[in-house]
Write a protein that holds these residues in place. Sequence first.
Motif, PDB file in Angstrom:
ATOM      1  N   VAL A 166       0.185  30.874  26.278  1.00  0.00           N
ATOM      2  CA  VAL A 166      -0.629  29.864  26.975  1.00  0.00           C
ATOM      3  C   VAL A 166      -1.635  29.254  26.005  1.00  0.00           C
ATOM      4  CG1 VAL A 166      -2.411  29.548  28.745  1.00  0.00           C
ATOM      5  CG2 VAL A 166      -0.354  30.849  29.275  1.00  0.00           C
ATOM      6  N   THR A 167      -2.280  30.089  25.213  1.00  0.00           N
ATOM      7  CA  THR A 167      -3.240  29.584  24.222  1.00  0.00           C
ATOM      8  C   THR A 167      -2.557  28.604  23.280  1.00  0.00           C
ATOM      9  OG1 THR A 167      -4.441  31.671  24.252  1.00  0.00           O
ATOM     10  CG2 THR A 167      -4.833  30.225  22.376  1.00  0.00           C
ATOM     11  N   TYR A 168      -1.416  29.022  22.747  1.00  0.00           N
ATOM     12  CA  TYR A 168      -0.677  28.179  21.797  1.00  0.00           C
ATOM     13  C   TYR A 168      -0.258  26.863  22.448  1.00  0.00           C
ATOM     14  CZ  TYR A 168       2.824  26.807  18.376  1.00  0.00           C
ATOM     15  OH  TYR A 168       3.555  26.113  17.440  1.00  0.00           O
ATOM     16  N   GLY A 169       0.205  26.950  23.686  1.00  0.00           N
ATOM     17  CA  GLY A 169       0.633  25.751  24.392  1.00  0.00           C
ATOM     18  C   GLY A 169      -0.511  24.780  24.621  1.00  0.00           C
ATOM     19  N   VAL A 170      -1.652  25.309  25.063  1.00  0.00           N
ATOM     20  CA  VAL A 170      -2.812  24.448  25.319  1.00  0.00           C
ATOM     21  C   VAL A 170      -3.315  23.806  24.026  1.00  0.00           C
ATOM     22  CG1 VAL A 170      -5.227  24.428  26.074  1.00  0.00           C
ATOM     23  CG2 VAL A 170      -3.523  25.684  27.395  1.00  0.00           C
ATOM     24  N   MET A 171      -3.418  24.611  22.971  1.00  0.00           N
ATOM     25  CA  MET A 171      -3.914  24.069  21.693  1.00  0.00           C
ATOM     26  C   MET A 171      -2.948  23.023  21.134  1.00  0.00           C
ATOM     27  SD  MET A 171      -6.852  25.463  21.194  1.00  0.00           S
ATOM     28  CE  MET A 171      -7.303  25.183  19.487  1.00  0.00           C
ATOM     29  N   THR A 172      -1.651  23.248  21.332  1.00  0.00           N
ATOM     30  CA  THR A 172      -0.660  22.267  20.859  1.00  0.00           C
ATOM     31  C   THR A 172      -0.795  20.961  21.643  1.00  0.00           C
ATOM     32  OG1 THR A 172       0.848  24.045  20.274  1.00  0.00           O
ATOM     33  CG2 THR A 172       1.802  21.854  20.502  1.00  0.00           C
ATOM     34  N   LEU A 173      -0.981  21.094  22.961  1.00  0.00           N
ATOM     35  CA  LEU A 173      -1.122  19.897  23.805  1.00  0.00           C
ATOM     36  C   LEU A 173      -2.391  19.130  23.453  1.00  0.00           C
ATOM     37  CD1 LEU A 173      -0.126  21.145  27.368  1.00  0.00           C
ATOM     38  CD2 LEU A 173       0.906  19.241  26.113  1.00  0.00           C
ATOM     39  N   ILE A 174      -3.479  19.878  23.212  1.00  0.00           N
ATOM     40  CA  ILE A 174      -4.761  19.219  22.946  1.00  0.00           C
ATOM     41  C   ILE A 174      -4.733  18.556  21.574  1.00  0.00           C
ATOM     42  CG2 ILE A 174      -7.179  19.761  22.401  1.00  0.00           C
ATOM     43  CD1 ILE A 174      -7.172  21.587  24.848  1.00  0.00           C
ATOM     44  N   GLY A 175      -4.045  19.196  20.626  1.00  0.00           N
ATOM     45  CA  GLY A 175      -3.883  18.548  19.326  1.00  0.00           C
ATOM     46  C   GLY A 175      -4.902  19.004  18.303  1.00  0.00           C
ATOM     47  N   GLU A 176      -4.536  18.824  17.037  1.00  0.00           N
ATOM     48  CA  GLU A 176      -5.329  19.309  15.919  1.00  0.00           C
ATOM     49  C   GLU A 176      -6.717  18.684  15.861  1.00  0.00           C
ATOM     50  OE1 GLU A 176      -3.079  19.238  12.289  1.00  0.00           O
ATOM     51  OE2 GLU A 176      -4.894  18.843  11.135  1.00  0.00           O
ATOM     52  N   ARG A 177      -6.811  17.392  16.165  1.00  0.00           N
ATOM     53  CA  ARG A 177      -8.097  16.704  15.990  1.00  0.00           C
ATOM     54  C   ARG A 177      -9.134  17.153  17.002  1.00  0.00           C
ATOM     55  NH1 ARG A 177      -7.152  10.384  15.466  1.00  0.00           N
ATOM     56  NH2 ARG A 177      -5.432  10.875  16.841  1.00  0.00           N
ATOM     57  N   ARG A 178      -8.678  17.665  18.140  1.00  0.00           N
ATOM     58  CA  ARG A 178      -9.635  18.109  19.166  1.00  0.00           C
ATOM     59  C   ARG A 178      -9.584  19.627  19.312  1.00  0.00           C
ATOM     60  NH1 ARG A 178      -7.573  13.366  21.614  1.00  0.00           N
ATOM     61  NH2 ARG A 178      -6.070  14.593  22.803  1.00  0.00           N
ATOM     62  N   SER A 179      -9.211  20.328  18.242  1.00  0.00           N
ATOM     63  CA  SER A 179      -9.005  21.781  18.350  1.00  0.00           C
ATOM     64  C   SER A 179     -10.287  22.524  18.687  1.00  0.00           C
ATOM     65  CB  SER A 179      -8.388  22.333  17.066  1.00  0.00           C
ATOM     66  OG  SER A 179      -9.252  22.125  15.978  1.00  0.00           O
ATOM     67  N   LYS A 180     -11.452  22.019  18.223  1.00  0.00           N
ATOM     68  CA  LYS A 180     -12.700  22.727  18.545  1.00  0.00           C
ATOM     69  C   LYS A 180     -12.969  22.637  20.048  1.00  0.00           C
ATOM     70  CE  LYS A 180     -15.540  23.223  14.494  1.00  0.00           C
ATOM     71  NZ  LYS A 180     -15.761  22.213  13.466  1.00  0.00           N
ATOM     72  N   ALA A 181     -12.750  21.466  20.615  1.00  0.00           N
ATOM     73  CA  ALA A 181     -12.958  21.303  22.065  1.00  0.00           C
ATOM     74  C   ALA A 181     -11.899  22.064  22.834  1.00  0.00           C
ATOM     75  CB  ALA A 181     -12.915  19.823  22.423  1.00  0.00           C
ATOM     76  N   GLY A 182     -10.731  22.205  22.249  1.00  0.00           N
ATOM     77  CA  GLY A 182      -9.631  22.878  22.924  1.00  0.00           C
ATOM     78  C   GLY A 182      -9.790  24.382  23.006  1.00  0.00           C
ATOM     79  N   THR A 183     -10.583  24.958  22.108  1.00  0.00           N
ATOM     80  CA  THR A 183     -10.717  26.417  22.059  1.00  0.00           C
ATOM     81  C   THR A 183     -11.186  27.014  23.384  1.00  0.00           C
ATOM     82  OG1 THR A 183     -11.078  26.403  19.667  1.00  0.00           O
ATOM     83  CG2 THR A 183     -11.892  28.306  20.882  1.00  0.00           C
ATOM     84  N   PRO A 184     -12.282  26.547  23.981  1.00  0.00           N
ATOM     85  CA  PRO A 184     -12.697  27.161  25.255  1.00  0.00           C
ATOM     86  C   PRO A 184     -11.689  26.925  26.365  1.00  0.00           C
ATOM     87  CG  PRO A 184     -14.090  25.262  24.725  1.00  0.00           C
ATOM     88  CD  PRO A 184     -13.248  25.538  23.528  1.00  0.00           C
ATOM     89  N   VAL A 185     -11.043  25.780  26.359  1.00  0.00           N
ATOM     90  CA  VAL A 185     -10.039  25.481  27.396  1.00  0.00           C
ATOM     91  C   VAL A 185      -8.858  26.439  27.269  1.00  0.00           C
ATOM     92  CG1 VAL A 185      -8.435  23.736  28.273  1.00  0.00           C
ATOM     93  CG2 VAL A 185     -10.702  23.046  27.475  1.00  0.00           C
ATOM     94  N   ALA A 186      -8.391  26.603  26.028  1.00  0.00           N
ATOM     95  CA  ALA A 186      -7.246  27.490  25.790  1.00  0.00           C
ATOM     96  C   ALA A 186      -7.597  28.934  26.133  1.00  0.00           C
ATOM     97  CB  ALA A 186      -6.806  27.378  24.330  1.00  0.00           C
ATOM     98  N   ALA A 187      -8.793  29.363  25.746  1.00  0.00           N
ATOM     99  CA  ALA A 187      -9.213  30.743  26.025  1.00  0.00           C
ATOM    100  C   ALA A 187      -9.314  30.976  27.534  1.00  0.00           C
ATOM    101  CB  ALA A 187     -10.558  31.040  25.352  1.00  0.00           C
ATOM    102  N   TRP A 188      -9.914  30.017  28.239  1.00  0.00           N
ATOM    103  CA  TRP A 188     -10.033  30.149  29.701  1.00  0.00           C
ATOM    104  C   TRP A 188      -8.639  30.208  30.329  1.00  0.00           C
ATOM    105  CZ3 TRP A 188      -8.430  27.632  34.052  1.00  0.00           C
ATOM    106  CH2 TRP A 188      -9.068  27.984  35.240  1.00  0.00           C
ATOM    107  N   ALA A 189      -7.783  29.311  29.918  1.00  0.00           N
ATOM    108  CA  ALA A 189      -6.440  29.240  30.505  1.00  0.00           C
ATOM    109  C   ALA A 189      -5.639  30.509  30.231  1.00  0.00           C
ATOM    110  CB  ALA A 189      -5.691  28.024  29.960  1.00  0.00           C
TER     111      ALA A 189
END
Lengths: 92, 217
Positions: B120-143
């Motif tokens: 799930v973490t990998y999927g969310v971070m891939t969807l969010i993309g490299e440029r927004r990876s810092k913002a994606g971290t809490p979302v991926a962790a929560w998910a």
Amino acid sequence: MDRKYIVVSIAILLVFSVGLVGFFLVSDGLPDGLDKTLEEHGTGEGTEPVWTAPLDYGSNYLSALVMGIVGFFITLLAVYGIVKLRKSVKDA
Amino acid sequence: MHVADGVMAPEVWITAWVIALVGLALMFWKLDKRLDERTMPMMAILAAGIFVAQMLNFPVGGGTTGHLIGAALATILLGPYAAMLIITAILVIQCLVFGDGGITALGLNILNMAIIAPLVTYGVMTLIGERRSKAGTPVAAWASVFIAATVCAAQLALSYSISGGVYGITGALAFPAMMGYHAVIAVGEAIVTTGIVLFLAKVSPEMLRLNGKPAGA
């Protein structure tokens, strides 16, 4: 062993020893989300574990600290051993 | 979220074992690309650090606590396959050495926390993309926590259904309880994971590229 790994390990254990104080102050004895859900519905009550583990996490700060340090090193050695084995199999 | 013996129906935990073993076999096959003299010691130290972090439950209200799973952190730093290995090793040691989680339920725990959470973490971070990876971290962790808990609720409901109520909990109760508690617990995971990633970005940015790609990629 590279000195930075020793420094990082010591730092982690120091943070753990401090965090454990907070754990015993506010969280000790309270169930986590799954345990709370099961408690509320009486599921799994009175079931004995199939496997009897040799250790536990400890019931006070000192025993929990010791068990945490023991678990830290068991995990560190186990994971390093597994990846080392995997790499040697790959390189063979 | 460690399931104990006697909670789930045998059909559910046996199936989970089969899926977990297949997943772990795939993980071992894929893992070798990541193994070098730099990543190997960090995998071991990260695993050991997550082990002790999992001992530190934090209160989330209502007489309930949560604890870090660490799958998201491991995935962001080292990729999903290394994370699977790390969390699996932790769960096995917790079960066999410390009695945390049942041995029959170990397949379920591996499936939920060592396979689903990293994916799930990998999927969310891939969807969010490299440029927004810092913002994606809490979302991926929560998910990662919320989805794993939801799957666990499904396992409880399936156990109840298959066993006629001997095991598990009816879905009408399991889903709202598990999802409700873990929606809050997952916030703790997000905060801790993001805090560590931001700390590493400041003091040791090369750690965020241990898997050869920017964090989470």
